[in-house]
Design a protein around this motif. Structure first.
Motif, short mmCIF file in Angstrom:
data_model
loop_
_atom_site.label_atom_id
_atom_site.label_comp_id
_atom_site.label_asym_id
_atom_site.label_seq_id
_atom_site.Cartn_x
_atom_site.Cartn_y
_atom_site.Cartn_z
N GLY A 90 1.33 -0.91 0.02
CA GLY A 90 0.00 0.30 -0.07
C GLY A 90 1.04 1.29 -0.50
N GLN A 91 1.94 0.79 0.35
CA GLN A 91 2.77 2.45 0.38
C GLN A 91 3.77 2.73 -1.14
N SER A 92 3.97 3.80 -2.10
CA SER A 92 4.63 3.84 -3.04
C SER A 92 5.58 3.30 -2.31
N LYS A 93 7.11 3.40 -3.74
CA LYS A 93 8.25 3.28 -3.82
C LYS A 93 9.42 4.19 -3.64
N GLU A 94 8.01 5.31 -4.17
CA GLU A 94 9.04 6.46 -3.81
C GLU A 94 8.92 7.20 -2.44
N ASP A 95 7.56 7.02 -1.83
CA ASP A 95 8.06 7.95 -0.25
C ASP A 95 8.17 6.78 0.18
N PHE A 96 8.76 5.39 0.35
CA PHE A 96 9.36 4.63 1.23
C PHE A 96 10.49 4.38 0.88
N TRP A 97 11.27 4.75 -0.60
CA TRP A 97 12.24 5.11 -0.49
C TRP A 97 13.22 6.12 -0.12
N ARG A 98 12.19 7.58 0.27
CA ARG A 98 12.67 9.18 1.07
C ARG A 98 12.19 8.48 2.09
N GLN A 99 11.84 7.50 2.92
CA GLN A 99 11.44 7.67 4.33
C GLN A 99 13.07 6.67 4.33
N GLU A 100 13.28 5.32 3.92
CA GLU A 100 14.07 5.49 4.58
C GLU A 100 15.36 6.19 4.39
N ARG A 101 15.97 7.16 3.80
CA ARG A 101 16.97 7.72 3.28
C ARG A 101 17.25 8.25 4.01
N LEU A 102 16.17 9.21 4.87
CA LEU A 102 16.12 10.04 5.66
C LEU A 102 16.34 9.76 7.19
N LYS A 103 15.74 8.46 7.04
CA LYS A 103 16.36 7.78 8.47
C LYS A 103 17.87 7.56 8.92
N TYR A 104 18.36 6.93 7.87
CA TYR A 104 20.18 6.96 7.40
C TYR A 104 20.45 7.86 7.52
N LEU A 105 20.12 8.75 7.05
CA LEU A 105 20.98 10.19 6.87
C LEU A 105 20.75 10.47 8.78
N ARG A 106 19.78 9.98 8.78
CA ARG A 106 19.52 10.65 10.59
C ARG A 106 20.42 10.13 11.43
N ALA A 107 20.10 8.99 10.85
CA ALA A 107 21.48 7.91 12.21
C ALA A 107 23.01 7.88 12.23
N LEU A 108 22.92 8.84 10.59
CA LEU A 108 24.64 9.07 9.58
C LEU A 108 25.18 10.63 10.81
N MET A 109 24.60 11.64 11.05
CA MET A 109 24.77 12.67 11.39
C MET A 109 24.66 12.67 13.30
N ALA A 110 24.25 11.71 14.04
CA ALA A 110 23.93 10.90 15.53
C ALA A 110 25.04 9.92 15.33
N LYS A 111 25.70 9.39 13.94
CA LYS A 111 27.40 9.27 14.50
C LYS A 111 28.27 9.94 14.22
N THR A 112 28.13 10.31 13.66
CA THR A 112 29.16 11.26 13.28
C THR A 112 29.76 12.85 13.38
N GLN A 113 28.66 13.23 14.40
CA GLN A 113 28.22 14.01 15.15
C GLN A 113 27.96 15.41 13.84
N ALA A 114 27.36 15.45 13.08
CA ALA A 114 27.11 16.21 11.63
C ALA A 114 26.65 16.97 12.54
N SER A 115 25.83 18.64 11.89
CA SER A 115 25.26 19.23 12.27
C SER A 115 23.86 19.29 11.24
N PHE A 116 23.70 18.90 9.94
CA PHE A 116 22.96 18.52 9.29
C PHE A 116 23.37 17.94 8.20
N PHE A 117 22.42 17.93 6.67
CA PHE A 117 22.71 17.22 5.77
C PHE A 117 22.28 18.05 4.69
#
Length: 306
Positions: A90-117
């Protein structure tokens, strides 16, 4: 292009200062040009290049390897993640991929202590988003150059795709082509390759500037309306049935358009996400007890109590 390059470098240096950042790079012309500009703008230890492998095509691993090699040539730290889940039913690929990318980038920000992406979204993306939301009846929230909520910076946002192509040529940027971006079975690709192309052919490239201007103005207007409504809603201390009932009575003499905007903001506060006209109208009917219940995206169901 030398002037544009210099302006971008100065702009990025002025905004980022000494903060550490994540640069999202897919391997396409836009993000590879962004990576090159970032490498010219900041010390290498301030930049982490991030690639999200959607594992959706046979070339996906090739793209990841390509970005890794190009990042290392520039002396930049490279990080990546490969998607291992498929979109839920029921979820489009585009929306799913966008959400998963965002999760990854947020996790990487925490890991690397980056301020933003940082992403390579450009003026044509704004037009595409505007038309997509207009056609599908969604709220006209348009990407900002810096989004304080998502912590994303978009330095290319006022630059056209044509200028990015010229910039890539000027800087001798290498890139790969994602064939899925040409697949017009995806709604956004259809808008990008068919609708926007036809508009430019019929009315000239100036028409795209006009669309961009309209998109930014309407988005800013909606942001102002949202701020005003949120301010007015402070007197309704919670999202209880009593407050909802009181609100429905208090706004009965307002115009239908004003009521829709109030319902949109209230619903967004209730659900923690934004909604367009269709769901806002249904929620308004619910507030005014014209509907016994409503079903909203994300499996959110609201029922009138008796």
């Amino acid at each position: 292009m030398k002037g544009l390059t210099g302006n971008l470098i100065n702009k990025i240096r002025s905004f980022v200062k000494n903060r550490k950042v994540i640069v999202a790079v897919s391997g396409g012309i836009d993000s590879m040009t962004l990576m090159r500009i970032m490498a010219k703008s900041l010390p290498k230890d301030q930049i982490v290049v991030a690639h999200f492998n959607h594992a959706s095509r046979k070339e996906s691993d090739r793209d990841e390897l390509f970005v890794s090699k190009e990042a290392k040539k520039l002396g930049l730290v490279f990080e990546s993640q490969k998607l291992k889940r498929k979109p839920p039913k029921g979820q489009s690929k585009e929306d799913f991929w966008r959400q998963e990318r965002l999760k990854y980038l947020r996790a990487l920000m925490a890991k690397t202590q980056a301020s933003f992406f940082i992403t390579a979204h450009h003026r044509d993306d704004v037009i595409e988003t505007f038309l997509f939301k207009l056609i599908t009846g969604r709220t006209l929230a348009i990407p900002k150059e810096f989004d304080e909520d998502l912590l994303v910076y978009r330095p290319f946002l006022n630059i056209s795709k044509e200028d990015i192509k010229k910039l890539a040529k000027f800087l001798s940027v290498k890139f790969v082509t994602d064939r899925s971006n040409l697949d017009i079975s995806f709604d956004r690709n259809f808008i990008r390759h068919k609708l926007i192309t036809k508009i430019a052919e019929r009315f000239g490239r100036k028409s795209l500037e006009n669309l961009h201007f309209a998109a930014m103005n309407l988005s800013n207007l909606q942001n102002v309306v949202t701020e005003i409504v949120e301010f007015l809603l402070r007197s309704y201390s919670d999202l209880s049935e009593f407050s909802a009932s009181k609100l429905a009575k208090d706004m009965i003499d307002l115009s239908h358009s004003a009521q829709i905007q109030i319902a949109r903001v209230w619903l967004s506060k209730l659900a923690g996400k934004t909604f367009g006209y269709y769901h806002s109208k249904r929620f308004l009917d619910f507030l005014q007890k014209k509907r016994p219940s409503i079903q909203l995206p994300g499996r959110l169901q609201l029922n009138q109590s008796h």
